[in-house]
Each structure stands twice: as structure tokens, then as C-alpha cells.
Scaffold this motif. Structure first.
Motif, PDB file in Angstrom:
ATOM      1  N   UNK A 150      41.987  30.236  39.822  1.00 14.10           N
ATOM      2  CA  UNK A 150      41.049  31.360  39.771  1.00 14.10           C
ATOM      3  C   UNK A 150      41.839  32.650  39.977  1.00 14.10           C
ATOM      4  N   UNK A 151      41.249  33.819  39.657  1.00  8.78           N
ATOM      5  CA  UNK A 151      41.981  35.085  39.766  1.00  8.78           C
ATOM      6  C   UNK A 151      42.311  35.441  41.226  1.00  8.78           C
ATOM      7  N   UNK A 152      43.390  36.201  41.365  1.00  6.62           N
ATOM      8  CA  UNK A 152      43.803  36.755  42.656  1.00  6.62           C
ATOM      9  C   UNK A 152      43.691  38.270  42.594  1.00  6.62           C
ATOM     10  N   UNK A 153      42.915  38.835  43.510  1.00  3.00           N
ATOM     11  CA  UNK A 153      42.828  40.287  43.697  1.00  3.00           C
ATOM     12  C   UNK A 153      43.519  40.607  45.020  1.00  3.00           C
ATOM     13  N   UNK A 154      44.386  41.612  45.031  1.00  4.41           N
ATOM     14  CA  UNK A 154      45.180  41.913  46.217  1.00  4.41           C
ATOM     15  C   UNK A 154      44.965  43.347  46.680  1.00  4.41           C
ATOM     16  N   UNK A 155      44.616  43.505  47.968  1.00  6.45           N
ATOM     17  CA  UNK A 155      44.622  44.803  48.647  1.00  6.45           C
ATOM     18  C   UNK A 155      45.761  44.792  49.654  1.00  6.45           C
ATOM     19  N   UNK A 184      52.184  38.985  40.682  1.00  6.90           N
ATOM     20  CA  UNK A 184      51.325  37.810  40.559  1.00  6.90           C
ATOM     21  C   UNK A 184      49.839  38.132  40.501  1.00  6.90           C
ATOM     22  N   UNK A 185      49.407  39.207  41.147  1.00  6.77           N
ATOM     23  CA  UNK A 185      47.975  39.490  41.254  1.00  6.77           C
ATOM     24  C   UNK A 185      47.376  39.854  39.900  1.00  6.77           C
ATOM     25  N   UNK A 186      46.177  39.361  39.663  1.00  5.77           N
ATOM     26  CA  UNK A 186      45.465  39.735  38.439  1.00  5.77           C
ATOM     27  C   UNK A 186      45.029  41.192  38.490  1.00  5.77           C
ATOM     28  N   UNK A 187      44.646  41.648  39.665  1.00  4.22           N
ATOM     29  CA  UNK A 187      44.334  43.063  39.888  1.00  4.22           C
ATOM     30  C   UNK A 187      44.719  43.419  41.313  1.00  4.22           C
ATOM     31  N   UNK A 188      45.065  44.688  41.508  1.00  3.70           N
ATOM     32  CA  UNK A 188      45.334  45.221  42.843  1.00  3.70           C
ATOM     33  C   UNK A 188      44.326  46.318  43.148  1.00  3.70           C
ATOM     34  N   UNK A 189      43.912  46.381  44.402  1.00  2.00           N
ATOM     35  CA  UNK A 189      42.988  47.412  44.847  1.00  2.00           C
ATOM     36  C   UNK A 189      43.758  48.404  45.714  1.00  2.00           C
TER      37      UNK A 189
END
Length: 444
Positions: A150-155, A184-189
Motif C-alpha cells: 500500500x502507499x506510504x505517505x511521510x511527514x 521511497x515515499x509515494x508522497x511527502x507532507x
């Protein structure tokens, strides 16, 4: 600074009905080292905890459930607690059930990842995506996201290379993990445009994979209010008050404030001014200390050596209601950080109608309108901080005007807007659009 909102109603309401009984699948939110229920200003608890709590509550209100996983650091705490209807906190056993320095938590991350996978298996729980907060959580989040496909979102909240760039100690191991997570993250916040720029410039992040989601502020919780009772309790009737609130560690720059207040104290017309320091040592504050007194002990000794020991009061950590009252009580709030990913203290103080004197770094430049809702100070010159503090303390009409402007400034930062942007980001991660049309994600 107001961020555009281009979120469609569809993106706010689209369900992901793959959970038990057709319920929406939950988000797996990781905050390994700091619980959203922790007391702010104590240990590792700070703005990150509060942001996670408020965002998960906002998401749950939209019908988006979440499980927030933290490392158990108290053997007497329950295994699970509710953060909000639809959002639960889950404590996992990984290492000793006691507070640990962040430097020691890294070795327990494999156990944390295993416990998380076992917990999900025991409930036959399928998650929509993983949202990891801070690099330690990212280490574990990358593993479980790969396992679940599954996707990884990183803050990140803070960045090792950014801290190093302002003269704080290097942390090459952390910086290496952060660089891996950026790839690696699909999106970063990012919490501010400044953090987005740091991710791009210092880590080579692709701008189209970074979404800026500024936190909000509760204008009912943080608001102007009568403070005579609290002033009487603290012995502050007839005194002007300068407030510092935050964890005690070198990064936060409280020593610059003490030097500034020593300069303020030399002015005869400032004889009534008292400085309140709210917060306790973080793990970094304790580890950076050269003696057993920690960062608080260093700051107390510094205040004495500067001749302002009797005019600086260290109040320790404060709960949310107490902190809101202290913001409202203060005449000026000072945020002298070396770097600040966002600057929640400055936002909450402004919501309380209190003008802010802040370092012109990071997200603080988005929050404080210079010479309107407070002052931004370039560089680390304590004398420059002192002159801005004196200007505000010496001019009651100016304080009132800036206090009104500060409240208006804070009103542009709402948790609803923060939640809107996060929902849009999650939808975009799950349903990618062509690179040339990424504005459809609404948060880019």
C-alpha cells in the motif's frame, strides 16, 4: 499566507469500502516516539503530537477512520484508547515500557514493525495507506507499507540536514534514513513552503511529490479572555509578561530570549517585566546537556549569570487549557527558534490576540506578518530581539493593534483546510493522475 483550496466534494466524500463489513478502510498512522495523547511541552511531546491528534479527529469526522500506532512507554497505559470517534490509539510493545531517548528507539524499530504486522493480522485488518510521522516512524512505515503493498505517505516534522545547516550537531544516520524515505515515499507532507524547499534542496525530493499541509488552530480554544485570576495566582498583577512556550532544547533558542531579556532589564521603564518559560527538557535537551540539570538547568544558570534570575520563571509543562490561558495573559510571545518547520506556538499565540516576536526562519515567516501581527527578526542577535520586545512592551496601543491583527492572521489557518488538503493528498496517492495534471490533487 493563505493556501488555495481546490478540493472537490467528490474527493472529500469518496469512501474506500474494503474494511470489515464493508466499512471504510482505516489509515495506519505511525507516531513511534510520541503519543498524540502526551502532555505537550513534556519530553518529546510538542506540536507534532497535537497535529496528529487534530488531523485524525478531522479525518474521522469525514468518515475516514485511523489507527494511530505508538510505542508503549508506560506499563500502566491501556493497550488502546480512542482519540476521537473513528480514530483509536494503539500502543505496541517494542523495547522496555518506559520513556527512551530517541537515539535508543532506533534499535527497537524492527520489534515495533513486527508488533504492528502481528496486530493487523490478529484483527484481519486491511489498511488504506500508511502515514508515518517523523523519521523513526518512517523507518517502520516503509517496511509495513512494502509488506502490505500500500502507499506510504511521510511527514518529517524536522530534518537532520536542515538542523545541521543552522549549526546544530550533525546526525548522519538520521539524515541517511530521511534520504531513503524521500526516495521511497509515494508522497511527502510538508508543514510549510520552507520545509518543502528544504526537502527539495537538501534531499533532492521531486516537488510534485511534496504536498504542503499547514496545521490549523482552534480559534475557540485559543482566544483572548480575562486573565486577572491567573495573574493573581502567579503574582503578576501590574506586571508585563513575555512568554516562551515549547520544549527546552538548543534548537528552540531560549538562550537567545534570555540574552534579550537581560538587555530589556537594563531599561528602567521595564522594571516590571517578567518572563515566563513554559515547557520541559526534551530528549535532545537532556542529551545535549553537560550536567545533570539538563537544558532547564543550563537556562536557569544562564538567567542568574545574566542578572535576570529573579525575573524569569520556569513553569514546566502546561496542559492545553493552561497554555491557552498563558497565551492570553502574555503581552508578547517570543519564538526564537534556530529553525522551525511550522511554528505552532506562534500561531496559537496570535489566535489568542498576543503579538509575536519570532526568528525569521522556516514556517514562522508564513505565520507572522512582520510589523503587522508581530515582528520577524533576521539572524540571532539578541539585541534585535530585545528592541522588538521593548517596542511592543512600551506601546500599549501598538500591542492592541498588533494583537487584533494577530487574531485575524491566525484565522486563515484552519483545521478544516488542513484536513481538506490531506484528504486530497490521500485520494491522489490512491488514484494517481498523469504528471502533467498533478494540480488535480488539490494540495500541490
Amino acid at each position: 499566507m493563505r493556501y488555495p483550496s481546490r478540493v472537490s466534494l467528490m474527493s472529500l466524500t469518496r469512501p474506500v469500502p474494503d474494511g470489515p463489513g464493508g466499512a471504510p478502510r482505516a489509515l495506519a498512522v505511525l507516531s513511534v516516539h510520541a503519543s498524540p495523547l502526551g502532555e505537550l511541552g513534556r519530553g518529546e511531546n510538542g506540536g507534532m503530537n497535537h497535529v496528529i491528534h487534530r488531523l485524525c479527529a478531522g479525518l474521522a469526522a469525514r468518515g475516514i477512520p485511523s489507527d494511530v500506532f505508538v510505542r508503549r512507554d508506560d506499563p500502566h497505559s491501556p493497550a488502546e484508547e480512542m482519540l476521537a470517534p473513528g480514530s483509536r490509539l494503539v500502543r505496541l510493545n517494542a523495547g522496555p515500557s518506559e520513556p527512551l531517548p530517541k537515539s535508543e528507539i532506533l534499535s527497537h524499530l524492527p520489534a515495533f514493525s513486527r508488533r504492528l504486522l502481528e496486530h493487523a493480522d490478529s484483527e484481519q485488518r486491511r489498511y488504506r495507506l500508511v502515514h508515518a510521522h517523523y523519521w523513526l516512524s518512517g523507518w517502520a512505515g516503509r517496511r509495513v507499507a512494502q509488506r502490505w503493498d500500500i502507499p506510504l505517505v511521510q511527514s518529517f516534522h524536522t530534518l537532520a540536514r536542515l538542523k545541521q545547516s543552522v549549526g546544530l550537531p550533525a546526525d548522519p544516520e538520521r539524515a541517511e534514513v530521511e534520504a531513503i524515505l524521500v526516495r521511497a515515499a509515494d508522497r511527502m507532507v510538508a508543514m510549510s513552503a520552507s520545509e518543502e524547499a528544504a526537502l527539495v534542496d537538501l534531499y533532492g525530493a521531486a516537488p510534485e511529490r511534496v504536498c504542503v499541509v499547514p496545521p490549523g488552530v482552534d480559534l475557540d480554544q485559543f482566544s483572548p479572555r480575562p486573565t486577572a485570576t491567573l495573574r493573581r495566582e502567579l503574582g503578576l498583577l501590574g506586571r508585563r509578561v513575555v512568554l516562551y512556550a515549547g520544549r527546552l532544547e538548543r534548537l528552540k533558542g531560549a538562550d537567545t530570549l534570555l540574552e534579550a531579556m537581560a538587555a530589556v532589564a537594563h531599561r528602567a521603564e521595564m522594571a516590571d517585566v517578567v518572563t515566563l518559560v513554559v515547557g520541559e527538557d526534551s530528549g535532545d535537551g537532556r542529551s545535549q546537556a553537560v550536567d545533570s540539570g539538563g537544558e532547564r538547568g543550563r537556562l536557569m544558570a544562564m538567567a542568574e549569570s545574566l542578572g535576570v534570575g529573579d525575573r524569569v520563571r520556569f513553569l514546566g509543562a502546561a496542559g492545553p487549557q493552561r497554555l491557552a490561558d498563558l497565551y492570553a495573559l502574555a503581552d508578547v510571545c517570543v519564538v526564537p527558534s534556530h529553525t522551525e518547520t511550522f511554528g505552532l506556538v506562534a500561531l496559537e499565540a496570535q489566535a489568542s490576540g498576543t503579538p509575536v516576536v519570532a526568528a525569521a526562519v522556516g514556517g514562522l515567516v508564513d505565520i507572522v506578518a512582520d510589523s503587522v501581527s508581530g515582528y520577524l527578526v533576521e539572524g540571532r542577535d539578541a539585541g534585535e530581539f530585545a528592541s522588538r520586545i521593548i517596542a511592543l512592551l512600551g506601546d500599549a496601543p501598538l500591542r492592541a493593534r498588533m494583537g487584533d491583527a494577530a487574531r485575524d492572521r491566525a484565522s486563515g489557518f484552519t483545521w478544516q483546510r488542513s484536513t481538506d488538503r490531506l484528504v486530497a493528498l490521500y485520494d491522489c496517492v490512491e488514484d494517481p493522475v498523469p504528471a502533467g495534471a498533478l494540480e488535480a490533487c488539490a494540495c500541490l
